[in-house]
Write a protein that holds these residues in place. Structure first.
Motif, PDB file in Angstrom:
ATOM      1  N   VAL A  36       0.853  -1.335   0.135  1.00  0.00           N
ATOM      2  CA  VAL A  36       0.181  -0.038  -0.027  1.00  0.00           C
ATOM      3  C   VAL A  36       0.786   1.197  -0.055  1.00  0.00           C
ATOM      4  CG1 VAL A  36      -1.578   1.453   1.250  1.00  0.00           C
ATOM      5  CG2 VAL A  36      -1.982  -1.169   0.990  1.00  0.00           C
ATOM      6  N   TYR A  37       1.885   1.475   0.775  1.00  0.00           N
ATOM      7  CA  TYR A  37       2.781   2.258   0.997  1.00  0.00           C
ATOM      8  C   TYR A  37       3.453   2.665  -0.310  1.00  0.00           C
ATOM      9  CZ  TYR A  37       6.737   5.202   2.008  1.00  0.00           C
ATOM     10  OH  TYR A  37       7.858   6.146   2.124  1.00  0.00           O
ATOM     11  N   ASP A  38       3.936   1.538  -1.106  1.00  0.00           N
ATOM     12  CA  ASP A  38       4.492   1.557  -2.274  1.00  0.00           C
ATOM     13  C   ASP A  38       3.710   2.155  -3.469  1.00  0.00           C
ATOM     14  OD1 ASP A  38       6.867   0.816  -1.063  1.00  0.00           O
ATOM     15  OD2 ASP A  38       6.628  -1.471  -2.040  1.00  0.00           O
ATOM     16  N   GLY A  39       2.386   1.719  -3.489  1.00  0.00           N
ATOM     17  CA  GLY A  39       1.520   2.018  -4.409  1.00  0.00           C
ATOM     18  C   GLY A  39       1.079   3.532  -4.344  1.00  0.00           C
ATOM     19  N   LEU A  40       0.611   4.106  -2.867  1.00  0.00           N
ATOM     20  CA  LEU A  40       0.491   5.243  -2.689  1.00  0.00           C
ATOM     21  C   LEU A  40       1.509   6.433  -3.024  1.00  0.00           C
ATOM     22  CD1 LEU A  40      -1.601   4.980   0.680  1.00  0.00           C
ATOM     23  CD2 LEU A  40      -2.513   5.758  -1.672  1.00  0.00           C
ATOM     24  N   SER A  41       2.791   6.008  -2.754  1.00  0.00           N
ATOM     25  CA  SER A  41       4.022   6.540  -3.096  1.00  0.00           C
ATOM     26  C   SER A  41       3.983   6.956  -4.566  1.00  0.00           C
ATOM     27  CB  SER A  41       5.221   5.958  -2.790  1.00  0.00           C
ATOM     28  OG  SER A  41       5.361   6.140  -1.206  1.00  0.00           O
ATOM     29  N   ALA A  42       3.852   5.758  -5.329  1.00  0.00           N
ATOM     30  CA  ALA A  42       4.085   6.078  -6.905  1.00  0.00           C
ATOM     31  C   ALA A  42       2.951   6.989  -7.336  1.00  0.00           C
ATOM     32  CB  ALA A  42       3.684   4.423  -7.459  1.00  0.00           C
ATOM     33  N   GLN A  43       1.710   6.901  -6.614  1.00  0.00           N
ATOM     34  CA  GLN A  43       0.612   7.857  -7.169  1.00  0.00           C
ATOM     35  C   GLN A  43       1.123   9.074  -6.776  1.00  0.00           C
ATOM     36  OE1 GLN A  43      -2.968   6.883  -4.979  1.00  0.00           O
ATOM     37  NE2 GLN A  43      -4.025   5.630  -6.915  1.00  0.00           N
ATOM     38  N   LEU A  44       1.681   9.435  -5.721  1.00  0.00           N
ATOM     39  CA  LEU A  44       2.039  10.818  -5.481  1.00  0.00           C
ATOM     40  C   LEU A  44       3.112  11.174  -6.208  1.00  0.00           C
ATOM     41  CD1 LEU A  44       2.137  10.808  -1.541  1.00  0.00           C
ATOM     42  CD2 LEU A  44       0.403  11.996  -3.039  1.00  0.00           C
ATOM     43  N   ASP A  45       4.141  10.430  -6.550  1.00  0.00           N
ATOM     44  CA  ASP A  45       5.353  10.782  -7.635  1.00  0.00           C
ATOM     45  C   ASP A  45       4.576  10.886  -8.849  1.00  0.00           C
ATOM     46  OD1 ASP A  45       6.940  10.227  -5.652  1.00  0.00           O
ATOM     47  OD2 ASP A  45       7.717   8.160  -6.132  1.00  0.00           O
ATOM     48  N   SER A  46       3.569  10.132  -9.283  1.00  0.00           N
ATOM     49  CA  SER A  46       3.016  10.597 -10.786  1.00  0.00           C
ATOM     50  C   SER A  46       2.307  11.604 -10.749  1.00  0.00           C
ATOM     51  CB  SER A  46       2.105   9.282 -10.948  1.00  0.00           C
ATOM     52  OG  SER A  46       1.550   9.594 -11.983  1.00  0.00           O
ATOM     53  N   ARG A  47       1.348  11.956  -9.576  1.00  0.00           N
ATOM     54  CA  ARG A  47       0.740  13.010  -9.607  1.00  0.00           C
ATOM     55  C   ARG A  47       1.756  14.450  -9.614  1.00  0.00           C
ATOM     56  NH1 ARG A  47      -3.658  14.788  -5.101  1.00  0.00           N
ATOM     57  NH2 ARG A  47      -5.027  14.128  -6.385  1.00  0.00           N
ATOM     58  N   ALA A  48       2.835  14.436  -8.934  1.00  0.00           N
ATOM     59  CA  ALA A  48       3.932  15.404  -8.732  1.00  0.00           C
ATOM     60  C   ALA A  48       4.441  15.867 -10.297  1.00  0.00           C
ATOM     61  CB  ALA A  48       4.909  15.141  -7.894  1.00  0.00           C
ATOM     62  N   THR A  49       4.718  14.668 -11.121  1.00  0.00           N
ATOM     63  CA  THR A  49       5.079  14.614 -12.340  1.00  0.00           C
ATOM     64  C   THR A  49       4.097  15.246 -13.262  1.00  0.00           C
ATOM     65  OG1 THR A  49       6.500  12.780 -12.059  1.00  0.00           O
ATOM     66  CG2 THR A  49       6.071  13.274 -14.407  1.00  0.00           C
ATOM     67  N   ASP A  50       2.779  14.899 -13.285  1.00  0.00           N
ATOM     68  CA  ASP A  50       1.693  15.254 -13.959  1.00  0.00           C
ATOM     69  C   ASP A  50       1.414  16.706 -13.836  1.00  0.00           C
ATOM     70  OD1 ASP A  50       1.351  13.209 -15.218  1.00  0.00           O
ATOM     71  OD2 ASP A  50      -0.510  12.349 -13.744  1.00  0.00           O
ATOM     72  N   ASP A  51       1.684  17.240 -12.443  1.00  0.00           N
ATOM     73  CA  ASP A  51       1.346  18.848 -12.139  1.00  0.00           C
ATOM     74  C   ASP A  51       2.482  19.535 -12.582  1.00  0.00           C
ATOM     75  OD1 ASP A  51      -0.923  17.950 -11.245  1.00  0.00           O
ATOM     76  OD2 ASP A  51      -0.819  17.963  -9.106  1.00  0.00           O
ATOM     77  N   GLY A  52       3.741  18.839 -12.743  1.00  0.00           N
ATOM     78  CA  GLY A  52       4.751  19.867 -13.214  1.00  0.00           C
ATOM     79  C   GLY A  52       5.628  20.269 -11.924  1.00  0.00           C
ATOM     80  N   ALA A  53       5.376  19.547 -11.042  1.00  0.00           N
ATOM     81  CA  ALA A  53       6.023  19.773  -9.589  1.00  0.00           C
ATOM     82  C   ALA A  53       7.532  19.375  -9.809  1.00  0.00           C
ATOM     83  CB  ALA A  53       5.292  19.372  -8.444  1.00  0.00           C
ATOM     84  N   GLY A  54       8.547  20.084  -9.366  1.00  0.00           N
ATOM     85  CA  GLY A  54       9.752  19.803  -9.518  1.00  0.00           C
ATOM     86  C   GLY A  54      10.550  20.276 -10.632  1.00  0.00           C
ATOM     87  N   ASP A  55       9.663  21.084 -11.449  1.00  0.00           N
ATOM     88  CA  ASP A  55      10.362  21.533 -12.669  1.00  0.00           C
ATOM     89  C   ASP A  55      11.202  22.961 -12.321  1.00  0.00           C
ATOM     90  OD1 ASP A  55       9.414  19.631 -14.291  1.00  0.00           O
ATOM     91  OD2 ASP A  55       7.640  20.779 -14.955  1.00  0.00           O
TER      92      ASP A  55
END
Length: 55
Positions: A36-55
């Motif tokens: 569950v932790y790994d899945g939720l972390s992957a979702q957050l990472d994906s959301r950050a990438t989709d939102d352009g965060a970290g650019d």
């Protein structure tokens, strides 16, 4: 499908390993929680990438 509904389905599928947890021996809980932790972390990472965060 609205974006929120997609996110809800994704979250529900990530949480699926918790279903029936009460019926499992406690030594199997850690693996389920880790999944569950790994899945939720992957979702957050994906959301950050989709939102352009970290650019």
């Amino acid at each position: 499908m609205p974006h929120d509904a997609q996110e809800q389905r994704a979250s529900d599928s990530v949480l699926a390993p918790l279903v029936g947890l009460d019926d499992l021996p406690t030594d199997e809980h850690v693996a389920r929680f880790q999944a569950v932790y790994d899945g939720l972390s992957a979702q957050l990472d994906s959301r950050a990438t989709d939102d352009g965060a970290g650019d």
